[in-house]
Motif scaffolding. Structure first.
Motif, PDB file in Angstrom:
ATOM      1  N   CYS A 184       6.639  -2.389  -5.892  1.00 56.53           N
ATOM      2  CA  CYS A 184       6.592  -3.315  -5.016  1.00 56.53           C
ATOM      3  C   CYS A 184       7.659  -3.648  -5.017  1.00 56.53           C
ATOM      4  O   CYS A 184       8.708  -4.552  -6.101  1.00 56.53           O
ATOM      5  CB  CYS A 184       6.223  -4.373  -5.794  1.00 56.53           C
ATOM      6  N   ASP A 185       8.081  -3.671  -2.951  1.00 51.84           N
ATOM      7  CA  ASP A 185       9.409  -4.871  -2.627  1.00 51.84           C
ATOM      8  C   ASP A 185       8.673  -5.427  -2.846  1.00 51.84           C
ATOM      9  O   ASP A 185       8.661  -5.692  -1.238  1.00 51.84           O
ATOM     10  CB  ASP A 185       9.377  -2.872  -1.129  1.00 51.84           C
ATOM     11  N   THR A 186       9.047  -6.714  -3.094  1.00 41.97           N
ATOM     12  CA  THR A 186       8.775  -8.038  -2.861  1.00 41.97           C
ATOM     13  C   THR A 186       9.183  -9.163  -2.003  1.00 41.97           C
ATOM     14  O   THR A 186       8.502  -9.934  -1.284  1.00 41.97           O
ATOM     15  CB  THR A 186       7.903  -8.669  -4.885  1.00 41.97           C
ATOM     16  N   VAL A 187      10.220  -8.654  -1.763  1.00 45.90           N
ATOM     17  CA  VAL A 187      11.529  -9.384  -0.802  1.00 45.90           C
ATOM     18  C   VAL A 187      11.762  -8.807   0.426  1.00 45.90           C
ATOM     19  O   VAL A 187      12.267  -9.286   0.732  1.00 45.90           O
ATOM     20  CB  VAL A 187      11.605 -10.409  -1.387  1.00 45.90           C
ATOM     21  N   GLY A 188      11.063  -7.588   0.179  1.00 45.81           N
ATOM     22  CA  GLY A 188      11.445  -6.779   1.115  1.00 45.81           C
ATOM     23  C   GLY A 188      13.054  -6.050   1.255  1.00 45.81           C
ATOM     24  O   GLY A 188      13.487  -5.987   2.154  1.00 45.81           O
ATOM     25  N   TYR A 189      13.609  -6.261   0.108  1.00 45.56           N
ATOM     26  CA  TYR A 189      15.109  -5.459  -0.418  1.00 45.56           C
ATOM     27  C   TYR A 189      15.516  -3.825  -0.327  1.00 45.56           C
ATOM     28  O   TYR A 189      16.375  -3.899  -0.217  1.00 45.56           O
ATOM     29  CB  TYR A 189      15.387  -6.247  -1.854  1.00 45.56           C
ATOM     30  N   GLY A 190      13.595  -3.458  -0.883  1.00 51.03           N
ATOM     31  CA  GLY A 190      13.655  -1.804  -0.734  1.00 51.03           C
ATOM     32  C   GLY A 190      14.983  -1.560   0.964  1.00 51.03           C
ATOM     33  O   GLY A 190      14.684  -1.996   1.945  1.00 51.03           O
ATOM     34  N   ILE A 222       5.732  -2.693   0.549  1.00 48.46           N
ATOM     35  CA  ILE A 222       6.787  -2.589   0.808  1.00 48.46           C
ATOM     36  C   ILE A 222       6.644  -4.289   1.573  1.00 48.46           C
ATOM     37  O   ILE A 222       5.340  -4.186   3.055  1.00 48.46           O
ATOM     38  CB  ILE A 222       6.993  -1.896   2.162  1.00 48.46           C
ATOM     39  N   HIS A 223       7.178  -5.301   1.508  1.00 47.82           N
ATOM     40  CA  HIS A 223       7.055  -6.318   2.803  1.00 47.82           C
ATOM     41  C   HIS A 223       8.524  -6.272   3.532  1.00 47.82           C
ATOM     42  O   HIS A 223       9.210  -5.133   3.891  1.00 47.82           O
ATOM     43  CB  HIS A 223       7.339  -7.602   1.719  1.00 47.82           C
ATOM     44  N   ASP A 224       7.707  -6.950   4.425  1.00 43.89           N
ATOM     45  CA  ASP A 224       8.900  -6.446   6.050  1.00 43.89           C
ATOM     46  C   ASP A 224       9.536  -7.690   5.903  1.00 43.89           C
ATOM     47  O   ASP A 224      10.274  -7.151   7.263  1.00 43.89           O
ATOM     48  CB  ASP A 224       7.945  -6.106   6.857  1.00 43.89           C
ATOM     49  N   ASP A 225      10.450  -8.359   5.478  1.00 47.02           N
ATOM     50  CA  ASP A 225      11.046  -9.234   5.881  1.00 47.02           C
ATOM     51  C   ASP A 225      12.329  -8.905   5.975  1.00 47.02           C
ATOM     52  O   ASP A 225      13.121  -9.833   7.126  1.00 47.02           O
ATOM     53  CB  ASP A 225      11.512  -9.693   3.951  1.00 47.02           C
ATOM     54  N   TYR A 226      13.012  -7.448   6.148  1.00 46.69           N
ATOM     55  CA  TYR A 226      13.695  -7.323   6.953  1.00 46.69           C
ATOM     56  C   TYR A 226      13.993  -5.694   8.007  1.00 46.69           C
ATOM     57  O   TYR A 226      14.356  -5.194   7.939  1.00 46.69           O
ATOM     58  CB  TYR A 226      15.072  -6.420   5.861  1.00 46.69           C
ATOM     59  N   GLY A 227      12.374  -5.356   8.350  1.00 49.68           N
ATOM     60  CA  GLY A 227      12.196  -4.706   8.881  1.00 49.68           C
ATOM     61  C   GLY A 227      11.942  -3.769   8.854  1.00 49.68           C
ATOM     62  O   GLY A 227      11.263  -2.285   9.024  1.00 49.68           O
ATOM     63  N   PHE A 228      11.799  -3.051   7.529  1.00 56.47           N
ATOM     64  CA  PHE A 228      11.878  -1.941   6.608  1.00 56.47           C
ATOM     65  C   PHE A 228      10.897  -1.242   6.801  1.00 56.47           C
ATOM     66  O   PHE A 228      10.213  -0.392   5.446  1.00 56.47           O
ATOM     67  CB  PHE A 228      13.097  -1.694   5.410  1.00 56.47           C
ATOM     68  N   PHE A 248      -3.348  -4.111   7.461  1.00 58.15           N
ATOM     69  CA  PHE A 248      -3.853  -4.485   8.912  1.00 58.15           C
ATOM     70  C   PHE A 248      -2.525  -5.010   9.868  1.00 58.15           C
ATOM     71  O   PHE A 248      -2.682  -6.228   9.715  1.00 58.15           O
ATOM     72  CB  PHE A 248      -5.668  -4.368   9.716  1.00 58.15           C
ATOM     73  N   LEU A 249      -2.333  -4.482  10.821  1.00 56.64           N
ATOM     74  CA  LEU A 249      -1.162  -5.529  11.819  1.00 56.64           C
ATOM     75  C   LEU A 249      -0.118  -6.398  10.969  1.00 56.64           C
ATOM     76  O   LEU A 249       0.534  -7.103  10.886  1.00 56.64           O
ATOM     77  CB  LEU A 249      -2.107  -7.542  11.991  1.00 56.64           C
ATOM     78  N   GLY A 250      -0.109  -5.833   9.605  1.00 53.32           N
ATOM     79  CA  GLY A 250       0.906  -6.442   8.539  1.00 53.32           C
ATOM     80  C   GLY A 250       1.147  -7.384   8.021  1.00 53.32           C
ATOM     81  O   GLY A 250       1.802  -8.665   7.802  1.00 53.32           O
ATOM     82  N   ILE A 251      -0.371  -8.777   8.137  1.00 44.86           N
ATOM     83  CA  ILE A 251      -0.513  -9.907   8.096  1.00 44.86           C
ATOM     84  C   ILE A 251       0.124  -9.611   6.574  1.00 44.86           C
ATOM     85  O   ILE A 251      -0.322  -8.624   5.606  1.00 44.86           O
ATOM     86  CB  ILE A 251      -1.428 -10.493   8.149  1.00 44.86           C
ATOM     87  N   ASN A 257       3.736  -7.354   5.494  1.00 47.11           N
ATOM     88  CA  ASN A 257       3.285  -6.071   4.638  1.00 47.11           C
ATOM     89  C   ASN A 257       4.482  -4.745   5.969  1.00 47.11           C
ATOM     90  O   ASN A 257       4.015  -5.296   6.623  1.00 47.11           O
ATOM     91  CB  ASN A 257       2.141  -5.711   4.028  1.00 47.11           C
ATOM     92  N   SER A 258       4.307  -3.835   5.384  1.00 49.80           N
ATOM     93  CA  SER A 258       4.085  -2.620   5.570  1.00 49.80           C
ATOM     94  C   SER A 258       2.378  -2.740   6.836  1.00 49.80           C
ATOM     95  O   SER A 258       1.502  -2.788   6.443  1.00 49.80           O
ATOM     96  CB  SER A 258       3.672  -1.228   4.880  1.00 49.80           C
TER      97      SER A 258
END
Ligand SMILES: CC(=O)SCCNC(=O)CCNC(=O)[C@H](O)C(C)(C)COP(=O)(O)OP(=O)(O)OC[C@H]1O[C@@H](n2cnc3c(N)ncnc32)[C@H](O)[C@@H]1OP(=O)(O)O
Ligand SMILES: O=C(O)CCC(=O)C(=O)O
Length: 443
Positions: A184-190, A222-228, A248-251, A257-258
């Motif tokens: 889990c990339d919970t806050v999108g640091y990955g 993966i969460h999308d906080d940094y757009g990855f 779906f749609l990354g909601i 999310n991804s």
């Protein structure tokens, strides 16, 4: 020498670990956590139907309250093989009991928060030891009660993986070797790249789990906080993960999310031998989400945005008219969409010519050709440019306006040279007659 002139000519990518990869939906779970989104039972069922149509393998649902459980029951009643409906629990026996109470659930995710901040400040535990004990106890309890399991390693990209998380995973494997280990990339640091320092590199984490620990089932979330988001999900697949959890749609929480639709498109369109998903419903699905949930899908959003197959600029529109492959990465039909040619401030003459010709032919039910040097067309182009020159106009030219231009410049003139066919109707070879009276020259 190879010619890359059509979609068929382009080489497909090969997934290094083969095509046995799967998608797990979290739209109903993480997606519903998005502020402003309240999924009714009907919404959940409709989302489930779309996922079924696409061929998504799995879905996770909360069962904390009656609303959630009712929706799950209706989904089971549909009797579909896919998506498999699975549960979601915190690392507690009480939560797992809730899963066990629902007829039909055979698998659950278990939230194992592994970063120090989650262990100490979120859960207020005494330390890693207590956390580990709590997580393994919940896992053992689920296994003892016949559930298949997923270990959701929350906040792993901000955790001490070598010092705490990987040793924990080894113990998880001892209890349930088939457990799906969710990174889990919970806050999108990955980050989706290989040579990234701990604990941020998704490829390194996945490879360590696979090669050093021997985990069979690895899933990314993966969460999308940094757009990855989507990039990291695909990096997971590239380096040995066999699942990704998406919405779906990354909601979802914060930046979401991804996005499922991006992963689907990438697999279906770019990866060799990957035709198990049906992408045709995705445009309808996006419209459903807009209409029913009040979401606004950005026009330029990949896969489902309204502009994905809309062409206005001169060079692009002219290129697409000659061959859509010039500027479309994949055909609109793949995602149940359609091409749109528009006239706006960046348009050149060819798209105006095409649209005027189309409007004229539709209006009069003829099939004639307007040439690019037709003086009436040049007049229309000049009028359109003047609209934008004033810097007041911000929209494209509407169909009604096109019709008005056609009426103004073409309709009250003979449409074609009757001497050509005698019937005033051409099939792709006629040239409309120039007007009789003189039209002033354009610039
Ligand atoms: C990263 C994520 O997306 S995690 C999922 C987030 N989604 C949601 O929270 C939506 C569903 N949640 C709910 O319906 C409720 O929060 C429930 C039913 C789970 C719990 O409700 P409540 O008992 O009222 O707890 P509340 O929501 O106030 O606080 C969350 C609790 O979960 C606990 N918790 C957090 N992570 C874990 C974990 N990995 N394992 C066990 N418990 C955990 C917290 O410590 C806190 O309990 P505490 O107050 O005793 O410290
Ligand atoms: O259940 C999970 O995937 C873990 C919690 C979560 O949603 C996250 O880490 O972002």
């Amino acid at each position: 020498m190879k010619n890359y002139e059509s979609y068929e000519d382009l080489p497909k990518l090969k997934l290094p670990y083969g095509n046995e990869i799967f998608i797990s939906d979290s739209t109903i779970r993480d997606g519903s956590q998005m502020p402003g989104i309240v999924l009714s039972r009907e919404h959940k069922i409709q989302i489930y139907e779309y996922l079924h149509e696409i061929g998504i393998e799995k879905l996770e649902a909360f069962v904390f309250n009656k609303r959630d459980r009712d929706a799950v029951e209706i989904m089971f009643d549909r009797g579909y093989e896919c998506p498999e409906i699975t549960g979601w629990a915190r690392a507690s026996r009480a939560d797992i009991d809730k899963i066990l109470e629902v007829d039909g659930l055979e698998e659950t995710g278990i939230l194992m928060s592994v970063s120090d901040t989650h262990i100490y400040s979120k859960m207020r535990l005494s330390g890693r030891e207590e956390a580990e004990e709590k997580y393994l106890d919940a896992l053992q309890y689920a296994v003892d009660h016949g559930l298949r399991t997923r270990a959701h390693l929350e906040d792993m990209t901000r955790a001490d993986n070598y010092g705490f998380v990987f040793p924990l995973v080894k113990k998880i494997m001892e209890i349930d070797p088939d457990c799906i280990v969710r990174v889990c990339d919970t806050v999108g640091y990955g980050m989706p790249f290989m040579n990234i320092d701990e604990p941020y590199g998704i490829p390194k984490i996945v490879q360590y789990l696979k090669k050093e620990i021997g985990v069979k089932n690895i899933e990314t979330h993966i969460h999308d906080d940094y757009g990855f988001g989507a990039a990291s999900s695909i990096a997971g697949f590239w380096h040995g993960a066999n699942w990704t959890s998406v919405t779906f749609l990354g909601i979802g929480e914060r930046a979401g999310n991804s996005e499922m639709e991006k992963i689907l498109l990438f697999l279906a369109d770019r990866v060799e031998g990957f035709d198990k998903y049906n992408l045709e419903p995705v445009t309808r699905f996006a419209k459903f989400m807009e209409k029913e949930l009040g979401l606004r899908v950005p026009r330029n959003k990949a896969v489902v945005g309204k502009n994905i197959f809309a062409h206005e600029s001169g060079i692009h529109a002219a290129g697409v008219l000659k061959n859509p492959f010039n500027y479309e990465p994949y055909p609109p039909e793949l995602v149940g969409s359609t091409r749109l040619l528009l006239i706006g401030d960046s348009s050149g003459l060819e798209v105006i010519r095409y649209k005027i010709q189309e409007t004229l032919n539709d209006l009069l039910d003829v099939e004639t050709i307007i040439e690019k040097d037709d003086r009436r067309l040049l007049k229309i182009q000049k009028e359109i440019q003047q609209l934008y020159d004033k810097e007041e106009r911000v929209s494209c030219i509407s169909d009604e306006e096109l019709l008005a231009y056609v009426e103004k410049y073409f309709l009250y003139q003979p449409i074609c040279d009757p001497a050509h066919t005698g019937r005033g109707k051409f099939k792709g070879k006629g040239k409309i007659q120039e007007p009789v009276e003189e039209i002033e020259e354009t610039d």
